[in-house]
Design an enzyme around this catalytic site. Sequence first.
Site, PDB file in Angstrom:
ATOM      1  N   TYR A 121      -9.052 -11.253  -5.845  1.00 30.87           N
ATOM      2  CA  TYR A 121     -10.382 -10.117  -5.167  1.00 30.87           C
ATOM      3  C   TYR A 121     -10.623 -10.654  -3.687  1.00 30.87           C
ATOM      4  O   TYR A 121     -10.462 -11.670  -3.498  1.00 30.87           O
ATOM      5  CB  TYR A 121     -11.478 -10.291  -6.204  1.00 30.87           C
ATOM      6  N   TRP A 123     -12.927 -10.858  -1.886  1.00 31.66           N
ATOM      7  CA  TRP A 123     -13.992 -11.726  -1.222  1.00 31.66           C
ATOM      8  C   TRP A 123     -13.807 -13.262  -1.223  1.00 31.66           C
ATOM      9  O   TRP A 123     -14.581 -14.058  -0.861  1.00 31.66           O
ATOM     10  CB  TRP A 123     -15.325 -11.561  -2.035  1.00 31.66           C
TER      11      TRP A 123
END
Length: 784
Positions: A121, A123
């Site tokens: 992901y 982030w």
Amino acid sequence: MSAKKRNSSTPTSLTPTCSHWGNYLVESDGEQILSIKNYAVDKEPTPIGQSLNDALDNGARIPQPMVREGYLKHGVNSDGSGRGKEKFVPVSWEVALDLAAKAIDDTKTNYGKDAIYGSSYGWASAGRFHHAQSQIHRFLAKCGGYVDSLNTYSSAAAEVIMNHITGIPFLLLVREAPSPQEIAKHSKNFVLFGGAAIKNSQVNAGGIGAHSAVEQLKQLKDADVNVVNISPIRDDVIDEVGAKWLALRPNTDVALMLGLAHTIAVNNLHDTEFLDKYTVGFEQFLPYLLGDSDGQAKDAAWAANICDVNEQEIINLALELGNAPSVLSISWSLQRQEFGEQTYWMFTTLAAMLGHIGKVGAGVGYGYGCIHNMGFGGRKVPTYKMGAFGMEIGERPALGDKKFIPVARHTDMLNNPGGKYQYNGMDLTYPDIKLIYWAGGNPFHHHQDLDELAKAWSKPDTIIVNEAFWTATARHADIVFPCTTMLERNDLGGSSYDAFISPMRQAVKPYQQSRSDFDIFSDLAQRLGFEDEFTGGKTEMQWVEQLYNTTRENAAKIDVKLPEFNDFWQGEQFYVGDQLDDIEFTLERFRRDPNKYKLRTPSGKIELFSEKIASFNYDDCHGHAKWYQHVEWLGGERAAKYPLHLVSNQPKTRLHSQFDHARTSRENKIKNRERARMNSAEANKRNIQDGDIIRLFNDRGACLAGIEISNDIRDGVIELPTGAWYDPQTVDGKKLEAHGNPNVLTKDTGTSTLAQGCSAHSCLVEVEKYQGELPEVIVFKQPQ
């Protein structure tokens, strides 16, 4: 949050770094973090930054490579149901790397590349080089291929539907929002469907040099702009703007928008010139709106009954919108529900009827304030491309050339190998996954119905995870590689969302035996025979320099001058906004000249009716925006048993689940549990007092949380933010998540056949005061 005692004579230094919640100067002695300092230019720094002080926490960090005991003994023949339960065995890097390389090679040989699922992901790091998503996808692609995921948990339904409606990539569309300064100058109304919670503006993809959202929003009140917060939560808009609160039932925004649209239409306040020139399909939508096609006019009275909002308030708001320039905003949260695509489609239809789309300081904002610079970034946007580590141009397979799943269909994939499903007009088949490799991200945070995910997670032969901390994903792995954080390696920070660029020099040495993703994948690639292809023959610092120089060359093409690499590397964050021209938004160009700047839709216009979507013949997504009867909402039969709507929104004390172990997050908890909120009327019905521990439950699961009584929450609603590290336990013979992770309660079904996105916000629960002995929260301690 333990730390070694520091020798006071050891010299200290200030080192710049970049995170998704801010750029900082890290005071350290090379081994310990002494303090995290904000830049003076950041006038509204977030408290989340102080959690970086706990990046070396001995309870949460993974000290060396670990292998699940059963997997170490039996390999792929071990019982996967032991994941998350069995002990871990510390092993050497050589043993762990050999095991992982063998598992990857054997899976490819025996089952083919489509038996490997690689995920991440975005982030995980704000750095351009140590970006876990880029690292793992490059590694697996050069290894021969793998199954990927498409779209995001944050906004999958919007990503798919808005491409059909406007043809504009969603992440471009959302950052092209009028600033508060422009709204104050050009508009009289600012209506926020889903609010614009200031907690969400603490973060920004790729880093942020200066938070300024609160100061910007204050301009709206000074200009006497009519701000309306349409949300079940009052403080989804800050008090400083004096917003009117329209506290509708959760997930009824489409009905409210239809009621507004009907009132505007029957009063001839819709902009027919705009609709004719810039859109297609209004004539197909209007009979549905007026009730000519189904016998039910979608008027204010109809909407009021669904939304639990006063009919006259709907009429008054519609008349205000129809008689003055306005900006409509919609949060990302509103499309994470059953039929979530309809919120964005109907929102666009309503905005098109008003006719302000493409005007400066008016029109639309898709996800205003969902991250800081979407709405607050202004027009000084870097239009040059940042250097990035990943797949070279020409190496990225086309969508039809590789296996993928919609990102939120993870459990379905594992439970239904070979199963057929549909997505965005395509007939697809779930692969039979034998190996999962995860680097960056925590599916046991962002996926739904976590107890079901844990069961499905037991099915693959091998699960490999690169992780710095003992998250639930690491605890449910077979092979765990300890990874460094951004404070323990060299990188550069910057993005197309922010006009600041920062060096990210290593501030402290790697925690115990931790290595970077790049080093881990390089060692695996060496064992699998493609080390040079993966590394490109470069070291970490050579890549950092190359990515910066690529950025510098790209910036020079638009007359933006960046310093030489050595000067950049020895310095701190710097600002390029004063060299950037104000951009013209895509929809502004389209409005100025719709023939020259046609949208990338079949018609070249905004599609209020989509022939393409209609041709899919989906029962849950027709050719224009509609209200569909929900299953899990306060107006349905299920509410008799579970009468509270759960809002599992973003937390204010961390980014997703990152640094949940650290001070900013833990100091906000109640008796070590995540903080939930409900109003006094609902609490009194259940004899619940402020500060009590409560049990939230439905037929999917149960969890504990601490309760805050707040009348900023409407009746029938309870708020429990996401991100508490998943801590499943057995108490009195029953499963109970002890820490406050709401995703043991949320349902794992797609938004619709079109996008198959996350529908977490369609969730009903009941709540009771917890009477038993409190189980200890153990997720911030080393596993066995």
